[in-house]
Motif scaffolding. Structure first.
Motif, PDB file in Angstrom:
ATOM      1  N   PHE A   1      31.709 142.043 -40.482  1.00 47.93           N
ATOM      2  CA  PHE A   1      32.332 140.777 -40.081  1.00 47.93           C
ATOM      3  C   PHE A   1      33.834 140.970 -40.022  1.00 47.93           C
ATOM      4  CE2 PHE A   1      31.736 140.652 -44.686  1.00 47.93           C
ATOM      5  CZ  PHE A   1      33.002 140.323 -45.148  1.00 47.93           C
ATOM      6  N   ASP A   2      34.469 140.129 -39.237  1.00 50.98           N
ATOM      7  CA  ASP A   2      35.929 140.140 -39.095  1.00 50.98           C
ATOM      8  C   ASP A   2      36.353 138.685 -38.914  1.00 50.98           C
ATOM      9  OD1 ASP A   2      38.592 140.483 -38.529  1.00 50.98           O
ATOM     10  OD2 ASP A   2      38.301 142.006 -36.983  1.00 50.98           O
ATOM     11  N   ILE A   3      36.854 138.075 -39.998  1.00 52.11           N
ATOM     12  CA  ILE A   3      37.118 136.632 -40.031  1.00 52.11           C
ATOM     13  C   ILE A   3      38.590 136.387 -40.341  1.00 52.11           C
ATOM     14  CG2 ILE A   3      36.529 134.447 -41.139  1.00 52.11           C
ATOM     15  CD1 ILE A   3      34.240 135.636 -39.527  1.00 52.11           C
ATOM     16  N   ASN A   4      39.181 135.425 -39.636  1.00 47.98           N
ATOM     17  CA  ASN A   4      40.555 134.988 -39.872  1.00 47.98           C
ATOM     18  C   ASN A   4      40.548 133.516 -40.262  1.00 47.98           C
ATOM     19  OD1 ASN A   4      42.032 137.462 -38.723  1.00 47.98           O
ATOM     20  ND2 ASN A   4      40.723 136.840 -37.015  1.00 47.98           N
ATOM     21  N   THR A   5      41.297 133.165 -41.297  1.00 44.15           N
ATOM     22  CA  THR A   5      41.449 131.768 -41.687  1.00 44.15           C
ATOM     23  C   THR A   5      42.932 131.420 -41.751  1.00 44.15           C
ATOM     24  OG1 THR A   5      41.545 132.131 -44.090  1.00 44.15           O
ATOM     25  CG2 THR A   5      39.364 131.971 -43.093  1.00 44.15           C
ATOM     26  N   PHE A   6      43.258 130.222 -41.314  1.00 43.07           N
ATOM     27  CA  PHE A   6      44.630 129.723 -41.367  1.00 43.07           C
ATOM     28  C   PHE A   6      44.576 128.288 -41.860  1.00 43.07           C
ATOM     29  CE2 PHE A   6      48.301 127.535 -39.603  1.00 43.07           C
ATOM     30  CZ  PHE A   6      49.334 128.385 -39.963  1.00 43.07           C
ATOM     31  N   GLY A   7      45.345 127.976 -42.908  1.00 44.48           N
ATOM     32  CA  GLY A   7      45.264 126.645 -43.491  1.00 44.48           C
ATOM     33  C   GLY A   7      46.610 126.066 -43.864  1.00 44.48           C
ATOM     34  N   TYR A   8      46.640 124.738 -43.884  1.00 41.35           N
ATOM     35  CA  TYR A   8      47.827 123.983 -44.297  1.00 41.35           C
ATOM     36  C   TYR A   8      47.418 123.017 -45.403  1.00 41.35           C
ATOM     37  CZ  TYR A   8      51.186 120.142 -44.362  1.00 41.35           C
ATOM     38  OH  TYR A   8      52.061 119.175 -44.764  1.00 41.35           O
ATOM     39  N   ASP A   9      48.231 122.923 -46.447  1.00 41.76           N
ATOM     40  CA  ASP A   9      48.063 121.936 -47.513  1.00 41.76           C
ATOM     41  C   ASP A   9      49.400 121.258 -47.751  1.00 41.76           C
ATOM     42  OD1 ASP A   9      45.285 122.500 -49.222  1.00 41.76           O
ATOM     43  OD2 ASP A   9      46.036 124.255 -48.138  1.00 41.76           O
ATOM     44  N   GLY A  10      49.387 119.935 -47.847  1.00 40.47           N
ATOM     45  CA  GLY A  10      50.617 119.193 -48.088  1.00 40.47           C
ATOM     46  C   GLY A  10      50.384 117.986 -48.971  1.00 40.47           C
ATOM     47  N   ILE A  11      51.404 117.627 -49.739  1.00 40.37           N
ATOM     48  CA  ILE A  11      51.378 116.430 -50.581  1.00 40.37           C
ATOM     49  C   ILE A  11      52.681 115.672 -50.359  1.00 40.37           C
ATOM     50  CG2 ILE A  11      51.265 115.502 -52.920  1.00 40.37           C
ATOM     51  CD1 ILE A  11      49.784 117.967 -53.794  1.00 40.37           C
ATOM     52  N   VAL A  12      52.563 114.386 -50.042  1.00 39.82           N
ATOM     53  CA  VAL A  12      53.714 113.514 -49.871  1.00 39.82           C
ATOM     54  C   VAL A  12      53.645 112.420 -50.927  1.00 39.82           C
ATOM     55  CG1 VAL A  12      54.945 111.945 -48.329  1.00 39.82           C
ATOM     56  CG2 VAL A  12      53.779 113.960 -47.390  1.00 39.82           C
ATOM     57  N   ARG A  13      54.709 112.289 -51.712  1.00 37.32           N
ATOM     58  CA  ARG A  13      54.754 111.272 -52.755  1.00 37.32           C
ATOM     59  C   ARG A  13      55.623 110.114 -52.265  1.00 37.32           C
ATOM     60  NH1 ARG A  13      52.212 113.438 -56.762  1.00 37.32           N
ATOM     61  NH2 ARG A  13      52.201 115.705 -57.058  1.00 37.32           N
ATOM     62  N   THR A  14      54.973 109.022 -51.978  1.00 41.39           N
ATOM     63  CA  THR A  14      55.699 107.862 -51.472  1.00 41.39           C
ATOM     64  C   THR A  14      56.273 107.003 -52.590  1.00 41.39           C
ATOM     65  OG1 THR A  14      53.629 106.601 -51.369  1.00 41.39           O
ATOM     66  CG2 THR A  14      54.290 107.808 -49.387  1.00 41.39           C
ATOM     67  N   SER A  15      55.742 107.128 -53.814  1.00 47.32           N
ATOM     68  CA  SER A  15      56.260 106.405 -54.978  1.00 47.32           C
ATOM     69  C   SER A  15      55.722 107.087 -56.219  1.00 47.32           C
ATOM     70  CB  SER A  15      55.833 104.929 -54.943  1.00 47.32           C
ATOM     71  OG  SER A  15      54.431 104.806 -55.155  1.00 47.32           O
ATOM     72  N   ASP A  16      56.102 106.566 -57.380  1.00 48.13           N
ATOM     73  CA  ASP A  16      55.620 107.138 -58.631  1.00 48.13           C
ATOM     74  C   ASP A  16      54.119 106.962 -58.800  1.00 48.13           C
ATOM     75  OD1 ASP A  16      58.155 107.919 -59.275  1.00 48.13           O
ATOM     76  OD2 ASP A  16      58.573 106.173 -60.556  1.00 48.13           O
ATOM     77  N   SER A  17      53.529 106.023 -58.080  1.00 48.52           N
ATOM     78  CA  SER A  17      52.113 105.720 -58.269  1.00 48.52           C
ATOM     79  C   SER A  17      51.246 106.057 -57.066  1.00 48.52           C
ATOM     80  CB  SER A  17      51.950 104.222 -58.590  1.00 48.52           C
ATOM     81  OG  SER A  17      52.438 103.430 -57.512  1.00 48.52           O
ATOM     82  N   THR A  18      51.845 106.582 -56.011  1.00 49.06           N
ATOM     83  CA  THR A  18      51.092 106.819 -54.780  1.00 49.06           C
ATOM     84  C   THR A  18      51.455 108.171 -54.189  1.00 49.06           C
ATOM     85  OG1 THR A  18      51.119 104.444 -54.301  1.00 49.06           O
ATOM     86  CG2 THR A  18      50.504 105.914 -52.489  1.00 49.06           C
ATOM     87  N   ASN A  19      50.445 108.911 -53.796  1.00 44.05           N
ATOM     88  CA  ASN A  19      50.684 110.139 -53.042  1.00 44.05           C
ATOM     89  C   ASN A  19      49.627 110.302 -51.966  1.00 44.05           C
ATOM     90  OD1 ASN A  19      48.476 112.027 -53.984  1.00 44.05           O
ATOM     91  ND2 ASN A  19      49.441 111.608 -55.971  1.00 44.05           N
TER      92      ASN A  19
END
Length: 695
Positions: free
Chosen positions: A218-236
């Motif tokens: 097999f010959d497999i390529n993976t590409f990924g993005y992960d992100g976190i945005v914190r809009t306030s102290d209680s919400t992300n």
């Protein structure tokens, strides 16, 4: 433990036991079993936790190998080089009875309920931890968590800021390269990651008393993005996405069908998107809303050459005998053969919504509840003659109540409606945990679960539409050859409706964690007694199609997981014993005695009576770390699996970078292939070198 805006429900902090020799050690916390964050002493069932650092330190070379560390789980390769894993067996080619989650996203294929481990978009470097809930977990995760749940939790972008590069190269063409880049701040953290996985597969295959080269890499390529945005102290807000492409090789002699004349390789083209909103209204109340979409595309095409008399029989409405060997049919044969192109292309997608609410009334009373909706879409001219959909909706909840210091009760369930069976299903679970001390507990668990048939089991419309047909059969261009016309009519169940599988599980288990001298000892013992009925078994191919709810199983046994940690040394051991009794419960007039025994045996190919593992990690001078691991599984289909892994690594930390160099050897003690005679490794010493840098 109250949630914070920084620590999401599916993340686990590092634990530092330094200086606690006179104190009770903090207990590991489990996130998967009930969806509540619970110390192991309060969890209604046995859950194995495998930390990402342990995986990397032991030198595990691919994701599916991790599950050799889990008591009761077996790992093997079927088909050509297709990896499978199972808890207590019951599967062979398709891993239908385990729920697989990646960061809360369902990750098995929609229409076949199978898991493609080669293409799973999870680099080993990004694994934070893997939790395996051992035992039916449909009360929390729904229908496919029939025997358990695998929950893979990846590292937060906040923990991987900077640049990381790594590569591993070794025997049988093994190559894995990894790279990631990211940044972290109070408002926005992100990561981009790329991984290549490549292997030549097994060395050779055995067929007709001869050895042949094996085209199964097999010959497999993976590409990924992960992100976190914190809009306030209680919400992300979390956002994940990725693509997977590559090729899974399929060998002509092993996997070629219907007169194939070339390797029927599979072209992979997948992608996924996932968003999740986490809101904490207070320290005692928080919820999340999650949406995910995944698309799996497999393109598999090959040329065929079928002798003229065989295709003439098929045109005349007869069921010809299919017995093809490479080279049996040649274009210059007389009478002229049937030459064309066939395919097994398929595209599957899943759209899933989930809302979950967690409420702590007080430290002794906690409730998690939620709703889920899923739409599975499948598109294949070969398997479904077009397009179809299945829909699932569900309600789930679990309450944890500790009325007295010495006992905790859990009660939960999942109510699910699915168009696969056009019925509603309830999967309940109740448990009582008796606290012997603050760090020891005795559990009594009762649970039920169902698994509904997948789309291909329930509603197949299987046929091959030949294309690019050569003379003299060009008049058949566009004709669809129905598999229903090819299979044995006396035993065929093609088109018959299936019912859900059911399991009743009883568990008695013990968990304890305490200091012995200066060592931290953890011990977990599980006894189980499971009754499985209406199990779906049989054969699906172009000549025979007989599957039905025709097998009942009784499984009983025990499992042990233990570890000892002290300064510079870690020891970890597992053992599992399984006694499985199967019987044919289908129509006695449908199959003869031999076939009845065969369908029962099919559910035992990965059921191993004895299995286990032992690992020893040792810190050495000069920044060296050694690891030795032994894996074994007895009474497999053909032989027992035994392998010893040895790894030595040196890691250097500087002011603004770190690097690691490592060497790993895998030694196969048993020279007989365990599951398939084609799984031949000529050199039973396999070697790998790796290097990585982070800055």
């Amino acid at each position: 433990m109250a949630p914070t805006p920084i620590l999401a429900d599916d993340q686990q902090p590092e634990m530092d036991f330094t200086g606690l020799s006179s104190m009770e050690p903090p207990l590991p916390e489990v996130l998967t079993t009930t969806r509540l964050r619970q110390p192991k002493s309060r969890v209604p069932g046995t859950t194995t936790i495998i930390e990402g650092d342990l995986i990397r330190t032991l030198g595990v070379m691919n994701l599916v190998e991790v599950f050799r560390l889990v008591p009761g789980m077996t790992v093997a390769e079927v088909g050509s080089n297709n990896p499978v894993t199972s808890y207590h067996g019951t599967v062979h080619y398709e891993q239908r009875r385990l729920q697989v989650l990646v960061d809360g996203r369902t990750s098995y294929r929609a229409s076949l309920s199978d898991t493609d481990w080669h293409t799973m978009p999870v680099p080993l470097e990004l694994i934070e931890r893997i939790e395996v809930s051992r035992g039916p977990n449909a009360a929390a995760d729904g229908i496919n968590a029939f025997l358990g749940t695998i929950n893979i939790i990846t590292r937060s972008p906040e923990d991987t800021a900077g640049v990381q590069l790594g590569a591993v190269s070794g025997s049988r063409g093994h190559l894995r390269t990894f790279g990631s880049v990211g940044d972290a701040s109070d408002i926005y953290s992100w990561r981009l990651a790329y991984e290549k996985r490549k292997s030549d597969g097994f060395d050779r295959q055995f067929d007709n008393d001869q050895f042949f080269p094996f085209h199964d890499g097999f010959d497999i390529n993976t590409f990924g993005y992960d992100g976190i945005v914190r809009t306030s102290d209680s919400t992300n807000f979390e956002l994940r996405g990725g693509v997977v492409d590559g090729i899974n090789e399929e060998d002509l002699r092993k996997n070629g069908k219907l007169g194939a004349t070339d390797h029927p390789d599979i072209i992979v083209d997948d992608y996924y998107l996932q968003t999740r909103l986490n809101v904490s209204t207070s320290e005692n109340h928080f919820f999340h809303f999650q949406v995910s979409y995944q698309n799996y595309q497999r393109r598999q095409r090959w040329p065929v050459c079928i002798a003229g008399p065989v295709i003439d029989d098929l045109i005349a409405g007869n069921s010809p005998e299919f017995d093809f060997e490479p080279g049996d049919c040649m274009p210059e044969d007389s009478p002229a053969p049937f030459i064309a192109d066939l395919n097994e292309d398929i595209e599957e997608s899943r759209l899933e919504f989930e809302i979950q609410d967690t409420l702590y009334f007080n430290p002794d009373l906690k409730l998690v509840s939620g709703l889920g909706y899923r739409k599975d879409t499948y598109r294949s001219e070969t398997f479904f003659n077009g397009r179809g959909n299945n829909y699932q909706s569900r309600v789930f909840a679990n309450v944890e109540y500790t009325p007295l210091d010495w006992v905790t009760f859990n009660a939960g369930g999942n109510w699910e409606s699915t168009t696969t069976t056009h019925d509603n299903h309830l999967s309940p679970r109740v448990a009582a945990n008796f606290h012997l001390t603050n760090t020891q507990a005795l559990r009594f668990v009762y649970s039920e679960a169902v698994r509904t048939p997948d789309a291909f089991e329930q509603t197949p419309d299987w046929g091959y539409r030949a294309e690019n047909i050569r003379p003299p059969y060009e008049f058949l261009e566009g004709t669809r050859f129905e598999v229903a016309d090819l299979v044995d009519p006396e035993t065929s169940t093609f088109g018959e409706e299936l019912e859900e599988e059911r399991i009743i599980s009883r568990e008695i288990s013990y968990f304890g964690q305490f200091y012995v001298n200066q060592a931290l000892l953890s011990l977990e013992i599980r006894y189980f007694n499971d009754h499985l009925k209406d199990m779906i078994s049989g054969v699906i191919n172009e000549e025979d199609f007989f599957i039905a709810n025709n097998v009942g199983l009784d499984q009983e046994g025990f499992e042990v997981e233990s570890s000892i940690d002290y300064a510079g040394t870690k020891l970890r051991a597992t053992y599992a014993y399984l006694d499985q009794d199967g019987r044919y419960t289908g129509d006695p007039n449908k199959l003869d005695a031999g076939d009845q025994e065969y369908v029962v045996a099919l559910l035992g190919r990965l059921s191993v009576r004895h299995s286990g593992s032992f690992a020893w990690i040792q810190q050495l001078p000069f920044n060296l770390t050694s690891a030795a691991t032994f894996y074994w599984a007895d009474e497999f289909r053909r032989a027992q699996f035994e392998r010893a892994d040895f790894r030595i690594a040196r890691r250097i930390f500087a002011s603004n970078y770190s690097y690691e160099l490592a060497f790993t050897m895998q030694h196969y003690l048993n020279r007989v292939p365990d599951l398939s005679p084609d799984n031949i490794i000529r050199n039973h010493n396999q070697f790998f070198v790796e290097a990585g840098v982070r800055f």
